[in-house]
Design an enzyme around this catalytic site. Structure first.
Site, PDB file in Angstrom:
ATOM      1  N   GLU A 109      10.512 -13.775 -19.291  1.00  0.00           N
ATOM      2  CA  GLU A 109      10.204 -12.379 -19.003  1.00  0.00           C
ATOM      3  C   GLU A 109       9.227 -11.795 -20.033  1.00  0.00           C
ATOM      4  O   GLU A 109       8.302 -11.059 -19.668  1.00  0.00           O
ATOM      5  CB  GLU A 109      11.515 -11.568 -18.941  1.00  0.00           C
ATOM      6  CG  GLU A 109      11.356 -10.080 -18.719  1.00  0.00           C
ATOM      7  CD  GLU A 109      10.633  -9.692 -17.430  1.00  0.00           C
ATOM      8  OE1 GLU A 109      10.324 -10.562 -16.603  1.00  0.00           O
ATOM      9  OE2 GLU A 109      10.361  -8.487 -17.276  1.00  0.00           O
ATOM     10  N   ASN A 130       0.925   0.405   6.138  1.00  0.00           N
ATOM     11  CA  ASN A 130       1.368  -0.467   5.051  1.00  0.00           C
ATOM     12  C   ASN A 130       2.091  -1.638   5.699  1.00  0.00           C
ATOM     13  O   ASN A 130       2.967  -1.432   6.532  1.00  0.00           O
ATOM     14  CB  ASN A 130       2.325   0.310   4.131  1.00  0.00           C
ATOM     15  CG  ASN A 130       2.932  -0.587   3.074  1.00  0.00           C
ATOM     16  OD1 ASN A 130       2.324  -1.576   2.664  1.00  0.00           O
ATOM     17  ND2 ASN A 130       4.134  -0.250   2.630  1.00  0.00           N
ATOM     18  N   GLY A 131       1.700  -2.864   5.334  1.00  0.00           N
ATOM     19  CA  GLY A 131       2.329  -4.047   5.923  1.00  0.00           C
ATOM     20  C   GLY A 131       1.261  -5.015   6.388  1.00  0.00           C
ATOM     21  O   GLY A 131       0.098  -4.910   5.988  1.00  0.00           O
ATOM     22  N   CYS A 174       0.860  -1.169   0.000  1.00  0.00           N
ATOM     23  CA  CYS A 174       0.000   0.000   0.000  1.00  0.00           C
ATOM     24  C   CYS A 174       0.904   1.229   0.000  1.00  0.00           C
ATOM     25  O   CYS A 174       2.095   1.133   0.229  1.00  0.00           O
ATOM     26  CB  CYS A 174      -0.866   0.025   1.250  1.00  0.00           C
ATOM     27  SG  CYS A 174      -1.845  -1.473   1.426  1.00  0.00           S
ATOM     28  N   LYS A 190       2.979  -2.674  -7.312  1.00  0.00           N
ATOM     29  CA  LYS A 190       4.392  -2.571  -7.665  1.00  0.00           C
ATOM     30  C   LYS A 190       5.299  -3.261  -6.656  1.00  0.00           C
ATOM     31  O   LYS A 190       6.223  -3.956  -7.010  1.00  0.00           O
ATOM     32  CB  LYS A 190       4.755  -1.083  -7.760  1.00  0.00           C
ATOM     33  CG  LYS A 190       6.187  -0.811  -8.184  1.00  0.00           C
ATOM     34  CD  LYS A 190       6.380  -1.125  -9.636  1.00  0.00           C
ATOM     35  CE  LYS A 190       7.788  -0.807 -10.109  1.00  0.00           C
ATOM     36  NZ  LYS A 190       8.056  -1.495 -11.380  1.00  0.00           N
ATOM     37  N   LYS A 238       5.600 -10.295 -19.007  1.00  0.00           N
ATOM     38  CA  LYS A 238       5.265  -8.903 -19.358  1.00  0.00           C
ATOM     39  C   LYS A 238       3.903  -8.855 -20.025  1.00  0.00           C
ATOM     40  O   LYS A 238       3.051  -8.050 -19.697  1.00  0.00           O
ATOM     41  CB  LYS A 238       6.352  -8.391 -20.301  1.00  0.00           C
ATOM     42  CG  LYS A 238       6.816  -7.026 -20.197  1.00  0.00           C
ATOM     43  CD  LYS A 238       7.619  -6.593 -19.013  1.00  0.00           C
ATOM     44  CE  LYS A 238       7.213  -7.091 -17.688  1.00  0.00           C
ATOM     45  NZ  LYS A 238       8.045  -6.941 -16.589  1.00  0.00           N
ATOM     46  N   GLU A 291       0.895  -9.982 -17.569  1.00  0.00           N
ATOM     47  CA  GLU A 291       0.555  -9.128 -16.425  1.00  0.00           C
ATOM     48  C   GLU A 291      -0.152  -7.838 -16.840  1.00  0.00           C
ATOM     49  O   GLU A 291      -0.949  -7.301 -16.081  1.00  0.00           O
ATOM     50  CB  GLU A 291       1.756  -8.843 -15.522  1.00  0.00           C
ATOM     51  CG  GLU A 291       2.811  -7.926 -16.070  1.00  0.00           C
ATOM     52  CD  GLU A 291       3.957  -7.696 -15.095  1.00  0.00           C
ATOM     53  OE1 GLU A 291       3.742  -7.685 -13.888  1.00  0.00           O
ATOM     54  OE2 GLU A 291       5.089  -7.506 -15.572  1.00  0.00           O
ATOM     55  N   TRP A 327      -3.859  -1.873  -1.341  1.00  0.00           N
ATOM     56  CA  TRP A 327      -3.867  -3.142  -2.065  1.00  0.00           C
ATOM     57  C   TRP A 327      -4.316  -4.160  -1.019  1.00  0.00           C
ATOM     58  O   TRP A 327      -3.577  -4.487  -0.097  1.00  0.00           O
ATOM     59  CB  TRP A 327      -2.470  -3.473  -2.591  1.00  0.00           C
ATOM     60  CG  TRP A 327      -2.419  -4.666  -3.478  1.00  0.00           C
ATOM     61  CD1 TRP A 327      -2.620  -4.694  -4.826  1.00  0.00           C
ATOM     62  CD2 TRP A 327      -2.114  -6.022  -3.093  1.00  0.00           C
ATOM     63  NE1 TRP A 327      -2.474  -5.973  -5.304  1.00  0.00           N
ATOM     64  CE2 TRP A 327      -2.167  -6.813  -4.265  1.00  0.00           C
ATOM     65  CE3 TRP A 327      -1.806  -6.654  -1.885  1.00  0.00           C
ATOM     66  CZ2 TRP A 327      -1.926  -8.180  -4.273  1.00  0.00           C
ATOM     67  CZ3 TRP A 327      -1.568  -8.021  -1.888  1.00  0.00           C
ATOM     68  CH2 TRP A 327      -1.625  -8.766  -3.067  1.00  0.00           C
ATOM     69  N   HIS A 368       7.331 -32.428 -25.456  1.00  0.00           N
ATOM     70  CA  HIS A 368       7.052 -33.323 -24.327  1.00  0.00           C
ATOM     71  C   HIS A 368       5.678 -33.049 -23.712  1.00  0.00           C
ATOM     72  O   HIS A 368       5.409 -33.484 -22.597  1.00  0.00           O
ATOM     73  CB  HIS A 368       8.159 -33.200 -23.277  1.00  0.00           C
ATOM     74  CG  HIS A 368       9.491 -33.626 -23.805  1.00  0.00           C
ATOM     75  ND1 HIS A 368       9.786 -34.936 -24.120  1.00  0.00           N
ATOM     76  CD2 HIS A 368      10.586 -32.917 -24.139  1.00  0.00           C
ATOM     77  CE1 HIS A 368      11.018 -35.015 -24.595  1.00  0.00           C
ATOM     78  NE2 HIS A 368      11.525 -33.790 -24.616  1.00  0.00           N
ATOM     79  N   ARG A 373       1.426   1.570  -5.938  1.00  0.00           N
ATOM     80  CA  ARG A 373       1.650   0.596  -4.864  1.00  0.00           C
ATOM     81  C   ARG A 373       0.372  -0.151  -4.474  1.00  0.00           C
ATOM     82  O   ARG A 373       0.416  -1.110  -3.713  1.00  0.00           O
ATOM     83  CB  ARG A 373       2.194   1.312  -3.617  1.00  0.00           C
ATOM     84  CG  ARG A 373       3.503   2.013  -3.848  1.00  0.00           C
ATOM     85  CD  ARG A 373       3.948   2.718  -2.588  1.00  0.00           C
ATOM     86  NE  ARG A 373       4.327   1.766  -1.565  1.00  0.00           N
ATOM     87  CZ  ARG A 373       5.560   1.322  -1.371  1.00  0.00           C
ATOM     88  NH1 ARG A 373       6.537   1.754  -2.124  1.00  0.00           N
ATOM     89  NH2 ARG A 373       5.829   0.451  -0.426  1.00  0.00           N
TER      90      ARG A 373
HETATM   91  C1  AGP Z   1       7.273  -7.400 -12.893  1.00  0.00           C
HETATM   92  O1  AGP Z   1       6.788  -6.727 -13.971  1.00  0.00           O
HETATM   93  C2  AGP Z   1       6.461  -7.548 -11.740  1.00  0.00           C
HETATM   94  N1  AGP Z   1       5.324  -6.814 -11.642  1.00  0.00           N
HETATM   95  C3  AGP Z   1       6.917  -8.402 -10.602  1.00  0.00           C
HETATM   96  O2  AGP Z   1       7.094  -9.686 -11.083  1.00  0.00           O
HETATM   97  C4  AGP Z   1       8.221  -7.947  -9.873  1.00  0.00           C
HETATM   98  O3  AGP Z   1       9.309  -8.116 -10.712  1.00  0.00           O
HETATM   99  C5  AGP Z   1       8.378  -8.748  -8.576  1.00  0.00           C
HETATM  100  O4  AGP Z   1       7.271  -8.527  -7.758  1.00  0.00           O
HETATM  101  C6  AGP Z   1       9.656  -8.429  -7.861  1.00  0.00           C
HETATM  102  O5  AGP Z   1       9.695  -7.102  -7.452  1.00  0.00           O
HETATM  103  P1  AGP Z   1      11.029  -6.451  -6.927  1.00  0.00           P
HETATM  104  O6  AGP Z   1      11.993  -6.436  -8.087  1.00  0.00           O
HETATM  105  O7  AGP Z   1      10.640  -5.074  -6.515  1.00  0.00           O
HETATM  106  O8  AGP Z   1      11.533  -7.287  -5.811  1.00  0.00           O
END
Ligand code: AGP
Length: 605
Positions: free
Chosen positions: A478, A101-102, A2, A600, A482, A485, A75, A501, A27
């Protein structure tokens, strides 16, 4: 997970808090709220959904006045997104409001205890126990009540509290969640990160675990866990507000994709002197280690998969890469001869922090690769290398990932030099290729309009595959993440040789397969796999090196990227895939910078 912020000064708090929340929205964005202390009451506004909904409510509430307040964008972890569960939370007597936050792990126990005293809870959140316990502990001394309260809390928190009885005062505390104090003149601030503060002040103080801050318009006092006053140093932020804004781009993600040449340059150049990699931050004897573990989450883990290949290839030392959420519970075999590399853009990812602590308890040395200066992971590690990517706001990481990869490559070359596993010629050639990455990244970005055309051609595939071998496979992981998500399309990354396989059963006419073909040592093998999927009706979009003509007869469409060293391929090859994900998501009308269900910085398990 958050975002929290607070202000106390001589201006109206409402607009300042809302501005901060807009910048923190990456966030978490399922609900938001603000509370201000005015005269001897606390006023509160909350809204489900994005911060813009809260802004509308604020604009319709002209008497929402007060010069001291706190705000939160959420969040959800405990309880659905709703006005009731949105922060701030108010104590039953209406005297205190808190943003948090937490996660409070022992909230159920505290809640049950307070309920026995007749205290009624309104929300389903873990956070509400903080403010109810604080009100219960309050005997006239605000700070003492907070200190007593946090002593009971288990888990993680960054909190800000205001009190109806203490005009102009905000108390803030942190444990394992980021919290920064902004220093102004006659006004002071706090926030979960700098982006919320940078338009108001460039002077900040990082709070550390166990500390409490007493923030008033005139000054900020800091206390350790025992309540002793402590001195803290001010840090001056070097980047400006433009770094935290879109600068004319439609989305932060596109801006951050386009910023990659500069981000790579900023990461590489200070660390190369006379064709040598100089890592001043590392005073490490590499000969002491007999294995390396890399751990991280999401894209950072994918960068780690690339790093594993580069380090093993150059240093000839066994390297494992594993997601932190698994490593932390696996009782991994490691000792003081193990180097653990943790990778994180935010430096706050809960699973990565836990994995790192687990590895440390086994005697391993921890090297962190982190973007956010002063973040928890940077502080906890034995050694830290910063990726100088600048602030990354879009939930989907782009420049964060490429700068992680390049820093891993630089570490690998440096370590190979220390361990004498690389010839002088190969060393210099790698350094030169690393130095050329910013320019090659720029050339890969020049594919922008061609990638957009490809996205417009293929955007309606409901399910697609990314295939590749070796480094290309790491990039496939990756590229696929991308796309899924931000566009919500089903997508899978597969080691090209594994298709036969099982997964090849899913290939049917019209299915899009993105084939990564830059790892030329295995190009023939990947081409065979392309032929296998084409034979089953798939359409193939290939990413290959410029000059690779053969691929044009195999694939339906080709994106040609500049040639680079095989170990550095991922830095360049991922760029068209980032753009592809961006334009597919745009074409599908998705909320690119704030994809659904994501945030994020993942500070919960
Ligand atoms: C990537 O686009 C993500 N949204 C997510 O996978 C991110 O890389 C992951 O949560 C790790 O975050 P960090 O690099 O801040 O530790």
């Amino acid at each position: 997970m958050c975002g929290i912020t607070g202000y106390t000064g001589f201006n109206q708090a409402g607009p300042i808090l809302l501005e901060g929340l807009k910048r923190l929205e990456y966030r978490g964005y399922d609900s938001a709220g603000i509370a201000v202390q005015d005269e001897s009451e606390i006023k509160m506004l909350k809204a489900t959904g994005k911060v813009s909904h809260l802004v509308e409510k604020f604009e319709a509430t002209p008497d929402f006045t007060g010069v001291c307040g706190i705000g939160h964008t959420r969040w959800a972890t405990h309880g659905i997104p709703s006005d009731t569960n949105a922060h701030p939370h108010l104590s039953a007597d209406g005297k205190f409001a808190v943003v948090h936050n937490g996660i409070i792990e022992n909230f159920a126990e505290i809640r049950a205890e307070l309920q026995k005293y007749g205290i009624e809870f309104k929300s389903e959140t873990d956070t509400e126990v903080i403010v109810q316990l604080l009100a219960y502990n309050y005997k006239g001394n605000f700070k003492m009540a907070l200190m007593k309260t946090i002593a009971r809390l288990e888990g993680s928190y960054a909190i800000g509290v205001i009190s109806a009885d203490h005009p102009g005062t905000i108390l803030a505390a942190r444990l394992s969640s980021p919290l920064i104090i902004g220093i102004g003149i006659g006004e002071n601030y706090f926030a979960s990160d700098i982006t919320a503060l940078v338009s108001n002040t460039k002077n900040v103080i990082d709070m550390d675990d166990g500390e409490v801050a007493e923030i008033t318009p005139e000054e900020v006092k800091f206390y350790d866990h025992a309540g002793r006053e402590i001195n803290k140093e001010i840090r001056h932020i070097t980047w400006d507000i433009a770094s935290a804004e879109k600068s004319g781009y439609e989305h932060f993600m596109l801006k951050e994709i386009m910023e990659q040449p500069q981000a790579l340059k900023a990461t590489i150049e200070p660390r190369v002197k006379d064709e040598s990699i100089v890592l001043d931050e590392l005073n490490l004897d590499m000969k002491k280690f007999n294995r390396i573990h890399i751990t991280a989450c999401g894209s950072a883990y994918h960068a780690g998969c690339v790093g594993r290949g580069i380090i093993e290839s150059l240093c000839r030392i066994p390297v494992e890469a594993e997601v932190a959420s698994e490593l932390r519970y696996r009782d991994p075999i490691m000792d003081e001869k193990t180097l653990v590399i943790v990778i994180s853009q935010s430096g706050e990812t809960a699973d990565t922090i836990a994995a790192m602590k687990e590895c440390r308890s086994k005697g391993a040395t921890i090297l962190a690769i982190v973007n956010v200066v002063g973040s928890s992971i940077a502080k906890l590690a034995d050694y830290c290398l910063y990726t100088w990517a600048g602030p990354e706001i879009a939930v989907a990481t782009t420049k964060g990932y490429t700068t992680q990869v390049v820093l891993l490559a630089m570490f690998a070359v440096w370590a190979a030099g220390e361990m004498k596993t690389i010839s002088q010629g190969a060393y210099i050639s790698m350094v030169k290729d690393i130095m050329r990455l910013p320019e090659r990244a720029q050339r890969a970005l020049d594919l922008n309009s061609r990638v957009k055309t490809m996205a417009e051609k293929y955007f309606d595939n409901s399910s697609l595959f990314f295939i590749g071998r070796n480094m290309d496979y790491a990039v496939a992981l990756e590229g696929s993440l991308k796309l899924k998500e931000i566009s919500y399309l089903h997508s899978e990354a597969y080691a090209a040789g594994e298709l036969k396989h099982g997964t090849i059963a899913l290939i049917e006419p019209g299915r899009l397969v993105v084939a990564l073909c830059c790892y030329e040592k295995l190009l023939d093998k990947t081409i065979s796999n392309i032929q296998q999927v084409k034979a089953r009706g798939a359409r193939v979009l290939a990413v290959a090196h410029e000059g690779n003509r053969a691929i044009f007869t195999e694939a339906d469409d080709v994106l040609s990227v500049p040639v680079t060293d095989p170990l550095l391929v991922p830095v360049i090859e991922i760029i068209p895939l980032q753009l592809f994900a961006y334009y597919v998501a745009k074409k599908n009308g998705c909320d690119i910078d704030k994809p659904k269900n994501l945030a994020k910085s993942v500070t919960v398990e």
